[in-house]
Design a protein around this motif. Structure first.
Motif, mmCIF file in Angstrom:
data_model
loop_
_atom_site.group_PDB
_atom_site.id
_atom_site.type_symbol
_atom_site.label_atom_id
_atom_site.label_comp_id
_atom_site.label_asym_id
_atom_site.label_seq_id
_atom_site.Cartn_x
_atom_site.Cartn_y
_atom_site.Cartn_z
ATOM 1 N N PRO A 323 1.553 -17.884 17.470
ATOM 2 C CA PRO A 323 2.531 -18.092 18.622
ATOM 3 C C PRO A 323 1.870 -18.403 19.739
ATOM 4 C CG PRO A 323 2.018 -15.655 18.028
ATOM 5 C CD PRO A 323 1.191 -16.464 17.251
ATOM 6 N N PRO A 324 2.193 -19.766 20.263
ATOM 7 C CA PRO A 324 1.515 -20.286 21.690
ATOM 8 C C PRO A 324 1.635 -19.225 22.882
ATOM 9 C CG PRO A 324 3.166 -21.795 20.522
ATOM 10 C CD PRO A 324 3.326 -20.500 20.103
ATOM 11 N N GLY A 325 2.802 -18.597 22.955
ATOM 12 C CA GLY A 325 2.789 -17.654 23.934
ATOM 13 C C GLY A 325 2.381 -16.269 23.361
ATOM 14 N N TRP A 326 0.804 -16.277 23.413
ATOM 15 C CA TRP A 326 0.288 -15.097 22.523
ATOM 16 C C TRP A 326 0.202 -13.790 23.387
ATOM 17 C CZ3 TRP A 326 -4.873 -13.069 23.685
ATOM 18 C CH2 TRP A 326 -5.504 -14.027 24.936
ATOM 19 N N ILE A 327 0.267 -13.824 24.676
ATOM 20 C CA ILE A 327 0.531 -12.609 25.311
ATOM 21 C C ILE A 327 1.195 -12.749 26.413
ATOM 22 C CG2 ILE A 327 -1.668 -13.647 26.654
ATOM 23 C CD1 ILE A 327 -2.793 -10.683 26.858
ATOM 24 N N LEU A 328 2.029 -11.468 26.711
ATOM 25 C CA LEU A 328 3.152 -11.694 27.654
ATOM 26 C C LEU A 328 2.777 -10.495 28.895
ATOM 27 C CD1 LEU A 328 6.214 -12.043 25.243
ATOM 28 C CD2 LEU A 328 4.892 -14.059 26.409
ATOM 29 N N PRO A 329 1.941 -10.631 29.730
ATOM 30 C CA PRO A 329 1.814 -9.690 30.567
ATOM 31 C C PRO A 329 2.894 -9.004 31.592
ATOM 32 C CG PRO A 329 0.482 -11.556 31.046
ATOM 33 C CD PRO A 329 1.534 -11.973 30.234
ATOM 34 N N ARG A 330 2.910 -8.046 31.764
ATOM 35 C CA ARG A 330 3.857 -7.360 32.967
ATOM 36 C C ARG A 330 3.307 -6.265 33.950
ATOM 37 N NH1 ARG A 330 6.690 -11.241 30.833
ATOM 38 N NH2 ARG A 330 8.863 -11.009 29.963
ATOM 39 N N LYS A 331 4.048 -6.210 35.015
ATOM 40 C CA LYS A 331 3.717 -4.750 35.668
ATOM 41 C C LYS A 331 4.546 -4.030 35.980
ATOM 42 C CE LYS A 331 3.111 -4.732 40.385
ATOM 43 N NZ LYS A 331 2.658 -5.231 41.668
ATOM 44 N N ALA A 332 4.089 -2.719 35.564
ATOM 45 C CA ALA A 332 5.185 -1.625 35.718
ATOM 46 C C ALA A 332 5.390 -1.345 37.312
ATOM 47 C CB ALA A 332 4.735 -0.234 35.085
ATOM 48 N N VAL A 333 6.879 -1.322 37.418
ATOM 49 C CA VAL A 333 7.306 -1.125 38.901
ATOM 50 C C VAL A 333 7.183 0.461 39.200
ATOM 51 C CG1 VAL A 333 8.909 -1.437 40.383
ATOM 52 C CG2 VAL A 333 8.698 -3.115 38.996
ATOM 53 N N GLU A 334 7.677 1.075 38.411
ATOM 54 C CA GLU A 334 7.738 2.476 38.670
ATOM 55 C C GLU A 334 7.128 3.206 37.442
ATOM 56 O OE1 GLU A 334 11.652 3.862 39.271
ATOM 57 O OE2 GLU A 334 11.973 2.695 41.057
ATOM 58 N N THR A 335 6.787 4.640 37.501
ATOM 59 C CA THR A 335 6.135 5.173 36.616
ATOM 60 C C THR A 335 7.111 5.173 35.301
ATOM 61 O OG1 THR A 335 4.447 6.092 37.813
ATOM 62 C CG2 THR A 335 4.990 7.524 35.732
#
Ligand code: HEM
Length: 455
Positions: A323-335
């Motif tokens: 899969p070319p988009g091999w990693i999809l990072p995110r930031k958690a807004v709230e716990t």
């Protein structure tokens, strides 16, 4: 192989020493990543990357939670996305209000119906590009060669006749640099943007080049966009009320983001095609046979595509394993809590189709390249499979807008090349993925395209 997993107070998690895995595979960081995935085995784990400890989330239930069920809490911000802001700006690859607005403008452009209406034009452009790029019997560098077909195809669909060949030729290397120059920041995401890293200057120069080419095209499209079928004209019509510098900037951000999201991913996927054809000659034979039966000696037409069933299965399997988009990072807004694991506000969550597509619990013989998994007669197997065990195009509100476009482009390009030529690959060592913002091969893949006898 045994690796210590430090026990943690919360359920179902552990900390894996990423750099230790990396040290074990100094020439193959993706192997380190695979080992981490195998160790995690679908559990949520934290990766110890020095001061930075992202959560790795691979189980389909957990992926669904992040990308869909609690999506507003997981935004595209943080250490992986922030360095790309100067390139992508504040549009379709951002998050929040601006992303929503861009999505509303762009989604109607990429419906299956609209994409089908582009098919004839796309088939023509692909044939022109193949004629321009392929020299039968001479070595063909797959990354450069495929890129030289894919980029102009997408750019011409996006900008219509507004863009010259010279400007296309400037854009291709600029995007190439923009997506590869940030890799040191991927490996050391804890280094603040204010601290210079190798690649930073090249990255900034590439953005200058991109802006120099794109802004004048946007201004021109604003002045003349009434009938044009190209994407920039359609966006200008949709944003007709959003005038001035701010409006231009928004259009630029969406055009540049879409260009990045479409060319890099498509070219990367289409690079792996040749590696797979070489590694699995019996599958390649099936593709050739299908092309002989469906296309024969005719030029490829969009009407052939529904008949190219095996080719479609092959492509679906290709983006499972690569899969070319091999990693999809995110930031958690709230716990948040996922399956008993506490995800603290502000922490990074890494989703990886590459790893989820290799979990044995969901995939039989996951490492084996087997297009039969996607055979229409195995529909029922697919229905039983977890919906979120396969997501090469992401999912939830941020799902890829270009899935139909890619499938059409990939089928047209492969059918056009393989109905005319047979590839003979030369690679000195096994081809493996390398770490970049998309999943590229770790070496130059060269092939010779030999003209077929089509009597
Ligand atoms: C092999 C080809 C492609 C792959 C594997 C792919 C993959 C993806 C993935 C995984 C995402 C989700 C990103 C995330 O969740 O952060 C995405 C989003 C996106 N893709 Fe693609 N893509 C491909 C081709 C294309 C093409 C041809 C276009 C052309 C329009 C495109 C446009 C987009 C856009 C605009 C988004 C952002 C959607 C949003 O956030 O609302 N992609 N793609």
């Amino acid at each position: 192989m045994s690796v210590n997993v430090d026990p943690k107070p919360t359920r179902n998690t552990g900390v894996l020493p990423f750099y230790r895995f990396l040290a074990k595979h100094p020439r193959d960081p993706v192997a380190a990543f695979e080992e981490v995935g195998a160790q995690a085995g679908g559990r949520i784990v934290q990766l110890n990357m020095g001061p930075f400890r992202p959560y790795l989330v691979t189980h389909p239930d957990h992926v669904q939670h992040v990308l869909r069920n609690n999506q507003p809490n997981y935004v595209r911000e943080g250490m992986f996305w922030d360095p790309l802001v100067p390139l992508l700006g504040d549009g379709i690859l951002s998050d929040g209000e601006h992303w929503q607005e861009s999505r509303r403008v762009l989604q109607p452009l990429f419906t299956a119906k609209y994409v089908e209406s582009l098919a004839d034009r796309m088939a023509e452009i692909i044939t022109e590009q193949i004629d321009a790029v392929v020299r039968p019997g001479e070595p063909f560098d797959v990354v450069d060669g495929i890129s030289a077909i894919v980029h102009p195809t997408i750019v011409r669909l996006f900008f219509g006749d507004r863009i010259s060949s010279g400007d296309i030729a400037r854009l291709i290397p600029a995007y190439e640099v923009a997506v590869t120059a940030t890799w040191p920041r991927l490996l050391m995401p804890f280094v603040p943007n204010s601290v210079p890293l190798p690649g930073d200057r090249a990255f900034r120069r590439s953005i200058d080049t991109i802006n120099t080419v794109v802004y004048p095209r946007v201004h021109e499209a604003r002045r003349t966009a009434t009938e044009g079928k190209d994407v920039v004209s359609a966006i200008c019509r949709a944003r007709a009320d959003d005038l001035g510098e701010r409006g231009d900037r928004r259009i630029r951000d969406d055009m540049v983001s879409m260009h990045g999201a479409s060319t890099e991913t498509s070219a990367t996927a289409l690079t792996w095609v040749w590696v797979a054809l070489d590694a699995y000659p019996d599958l390649a034979e099936r593709i050739y046979k299908e092309l002989d039966e469906v296309v024969g000696t005719e030029p490829v037409r969009p009407s052939h595509l529904p008949e190219l069933r095996y080719l479609k299965m092959f492509l679906s399997e290709l983006v499972r394993l690569y899969p070319p988009g091999w990693i999809l990072p995110r930031k958690a807004v709230e716990t948040d809590e996922i399956d008993g694991v506490t995800i603290k506000a502000g922490s990074t969550v890494m989703i990886s189709p590459y790893l989820t597509h290799r979990i044995e619990e969901f995939w039989d013989r996951p490492e084996e390249f087997d297009p039969e998994r996607f055979a229409p007669e195995r529909e029922r197997d697919r229905e039983r499979r977890h919906r979120w065990s396969y997501f090469p195009f992401g999912g939830g509100p941020h799902k890829c807008l270009g899935q139909h476009l890619f499938m059409m482009e990939a089928q047209l390009l492969m059918a056009s090349l393989l109905s005319r030529y047979r590839p003979v690959i030369t690679a000195t060592r096994p081809v493996r993925p390398r770490l970049a913002s998309s999943l590229r091969p770790n070496q130059k893949v060269k092939l010779t395209l030999v003209e077929r006898n089509r009597t």
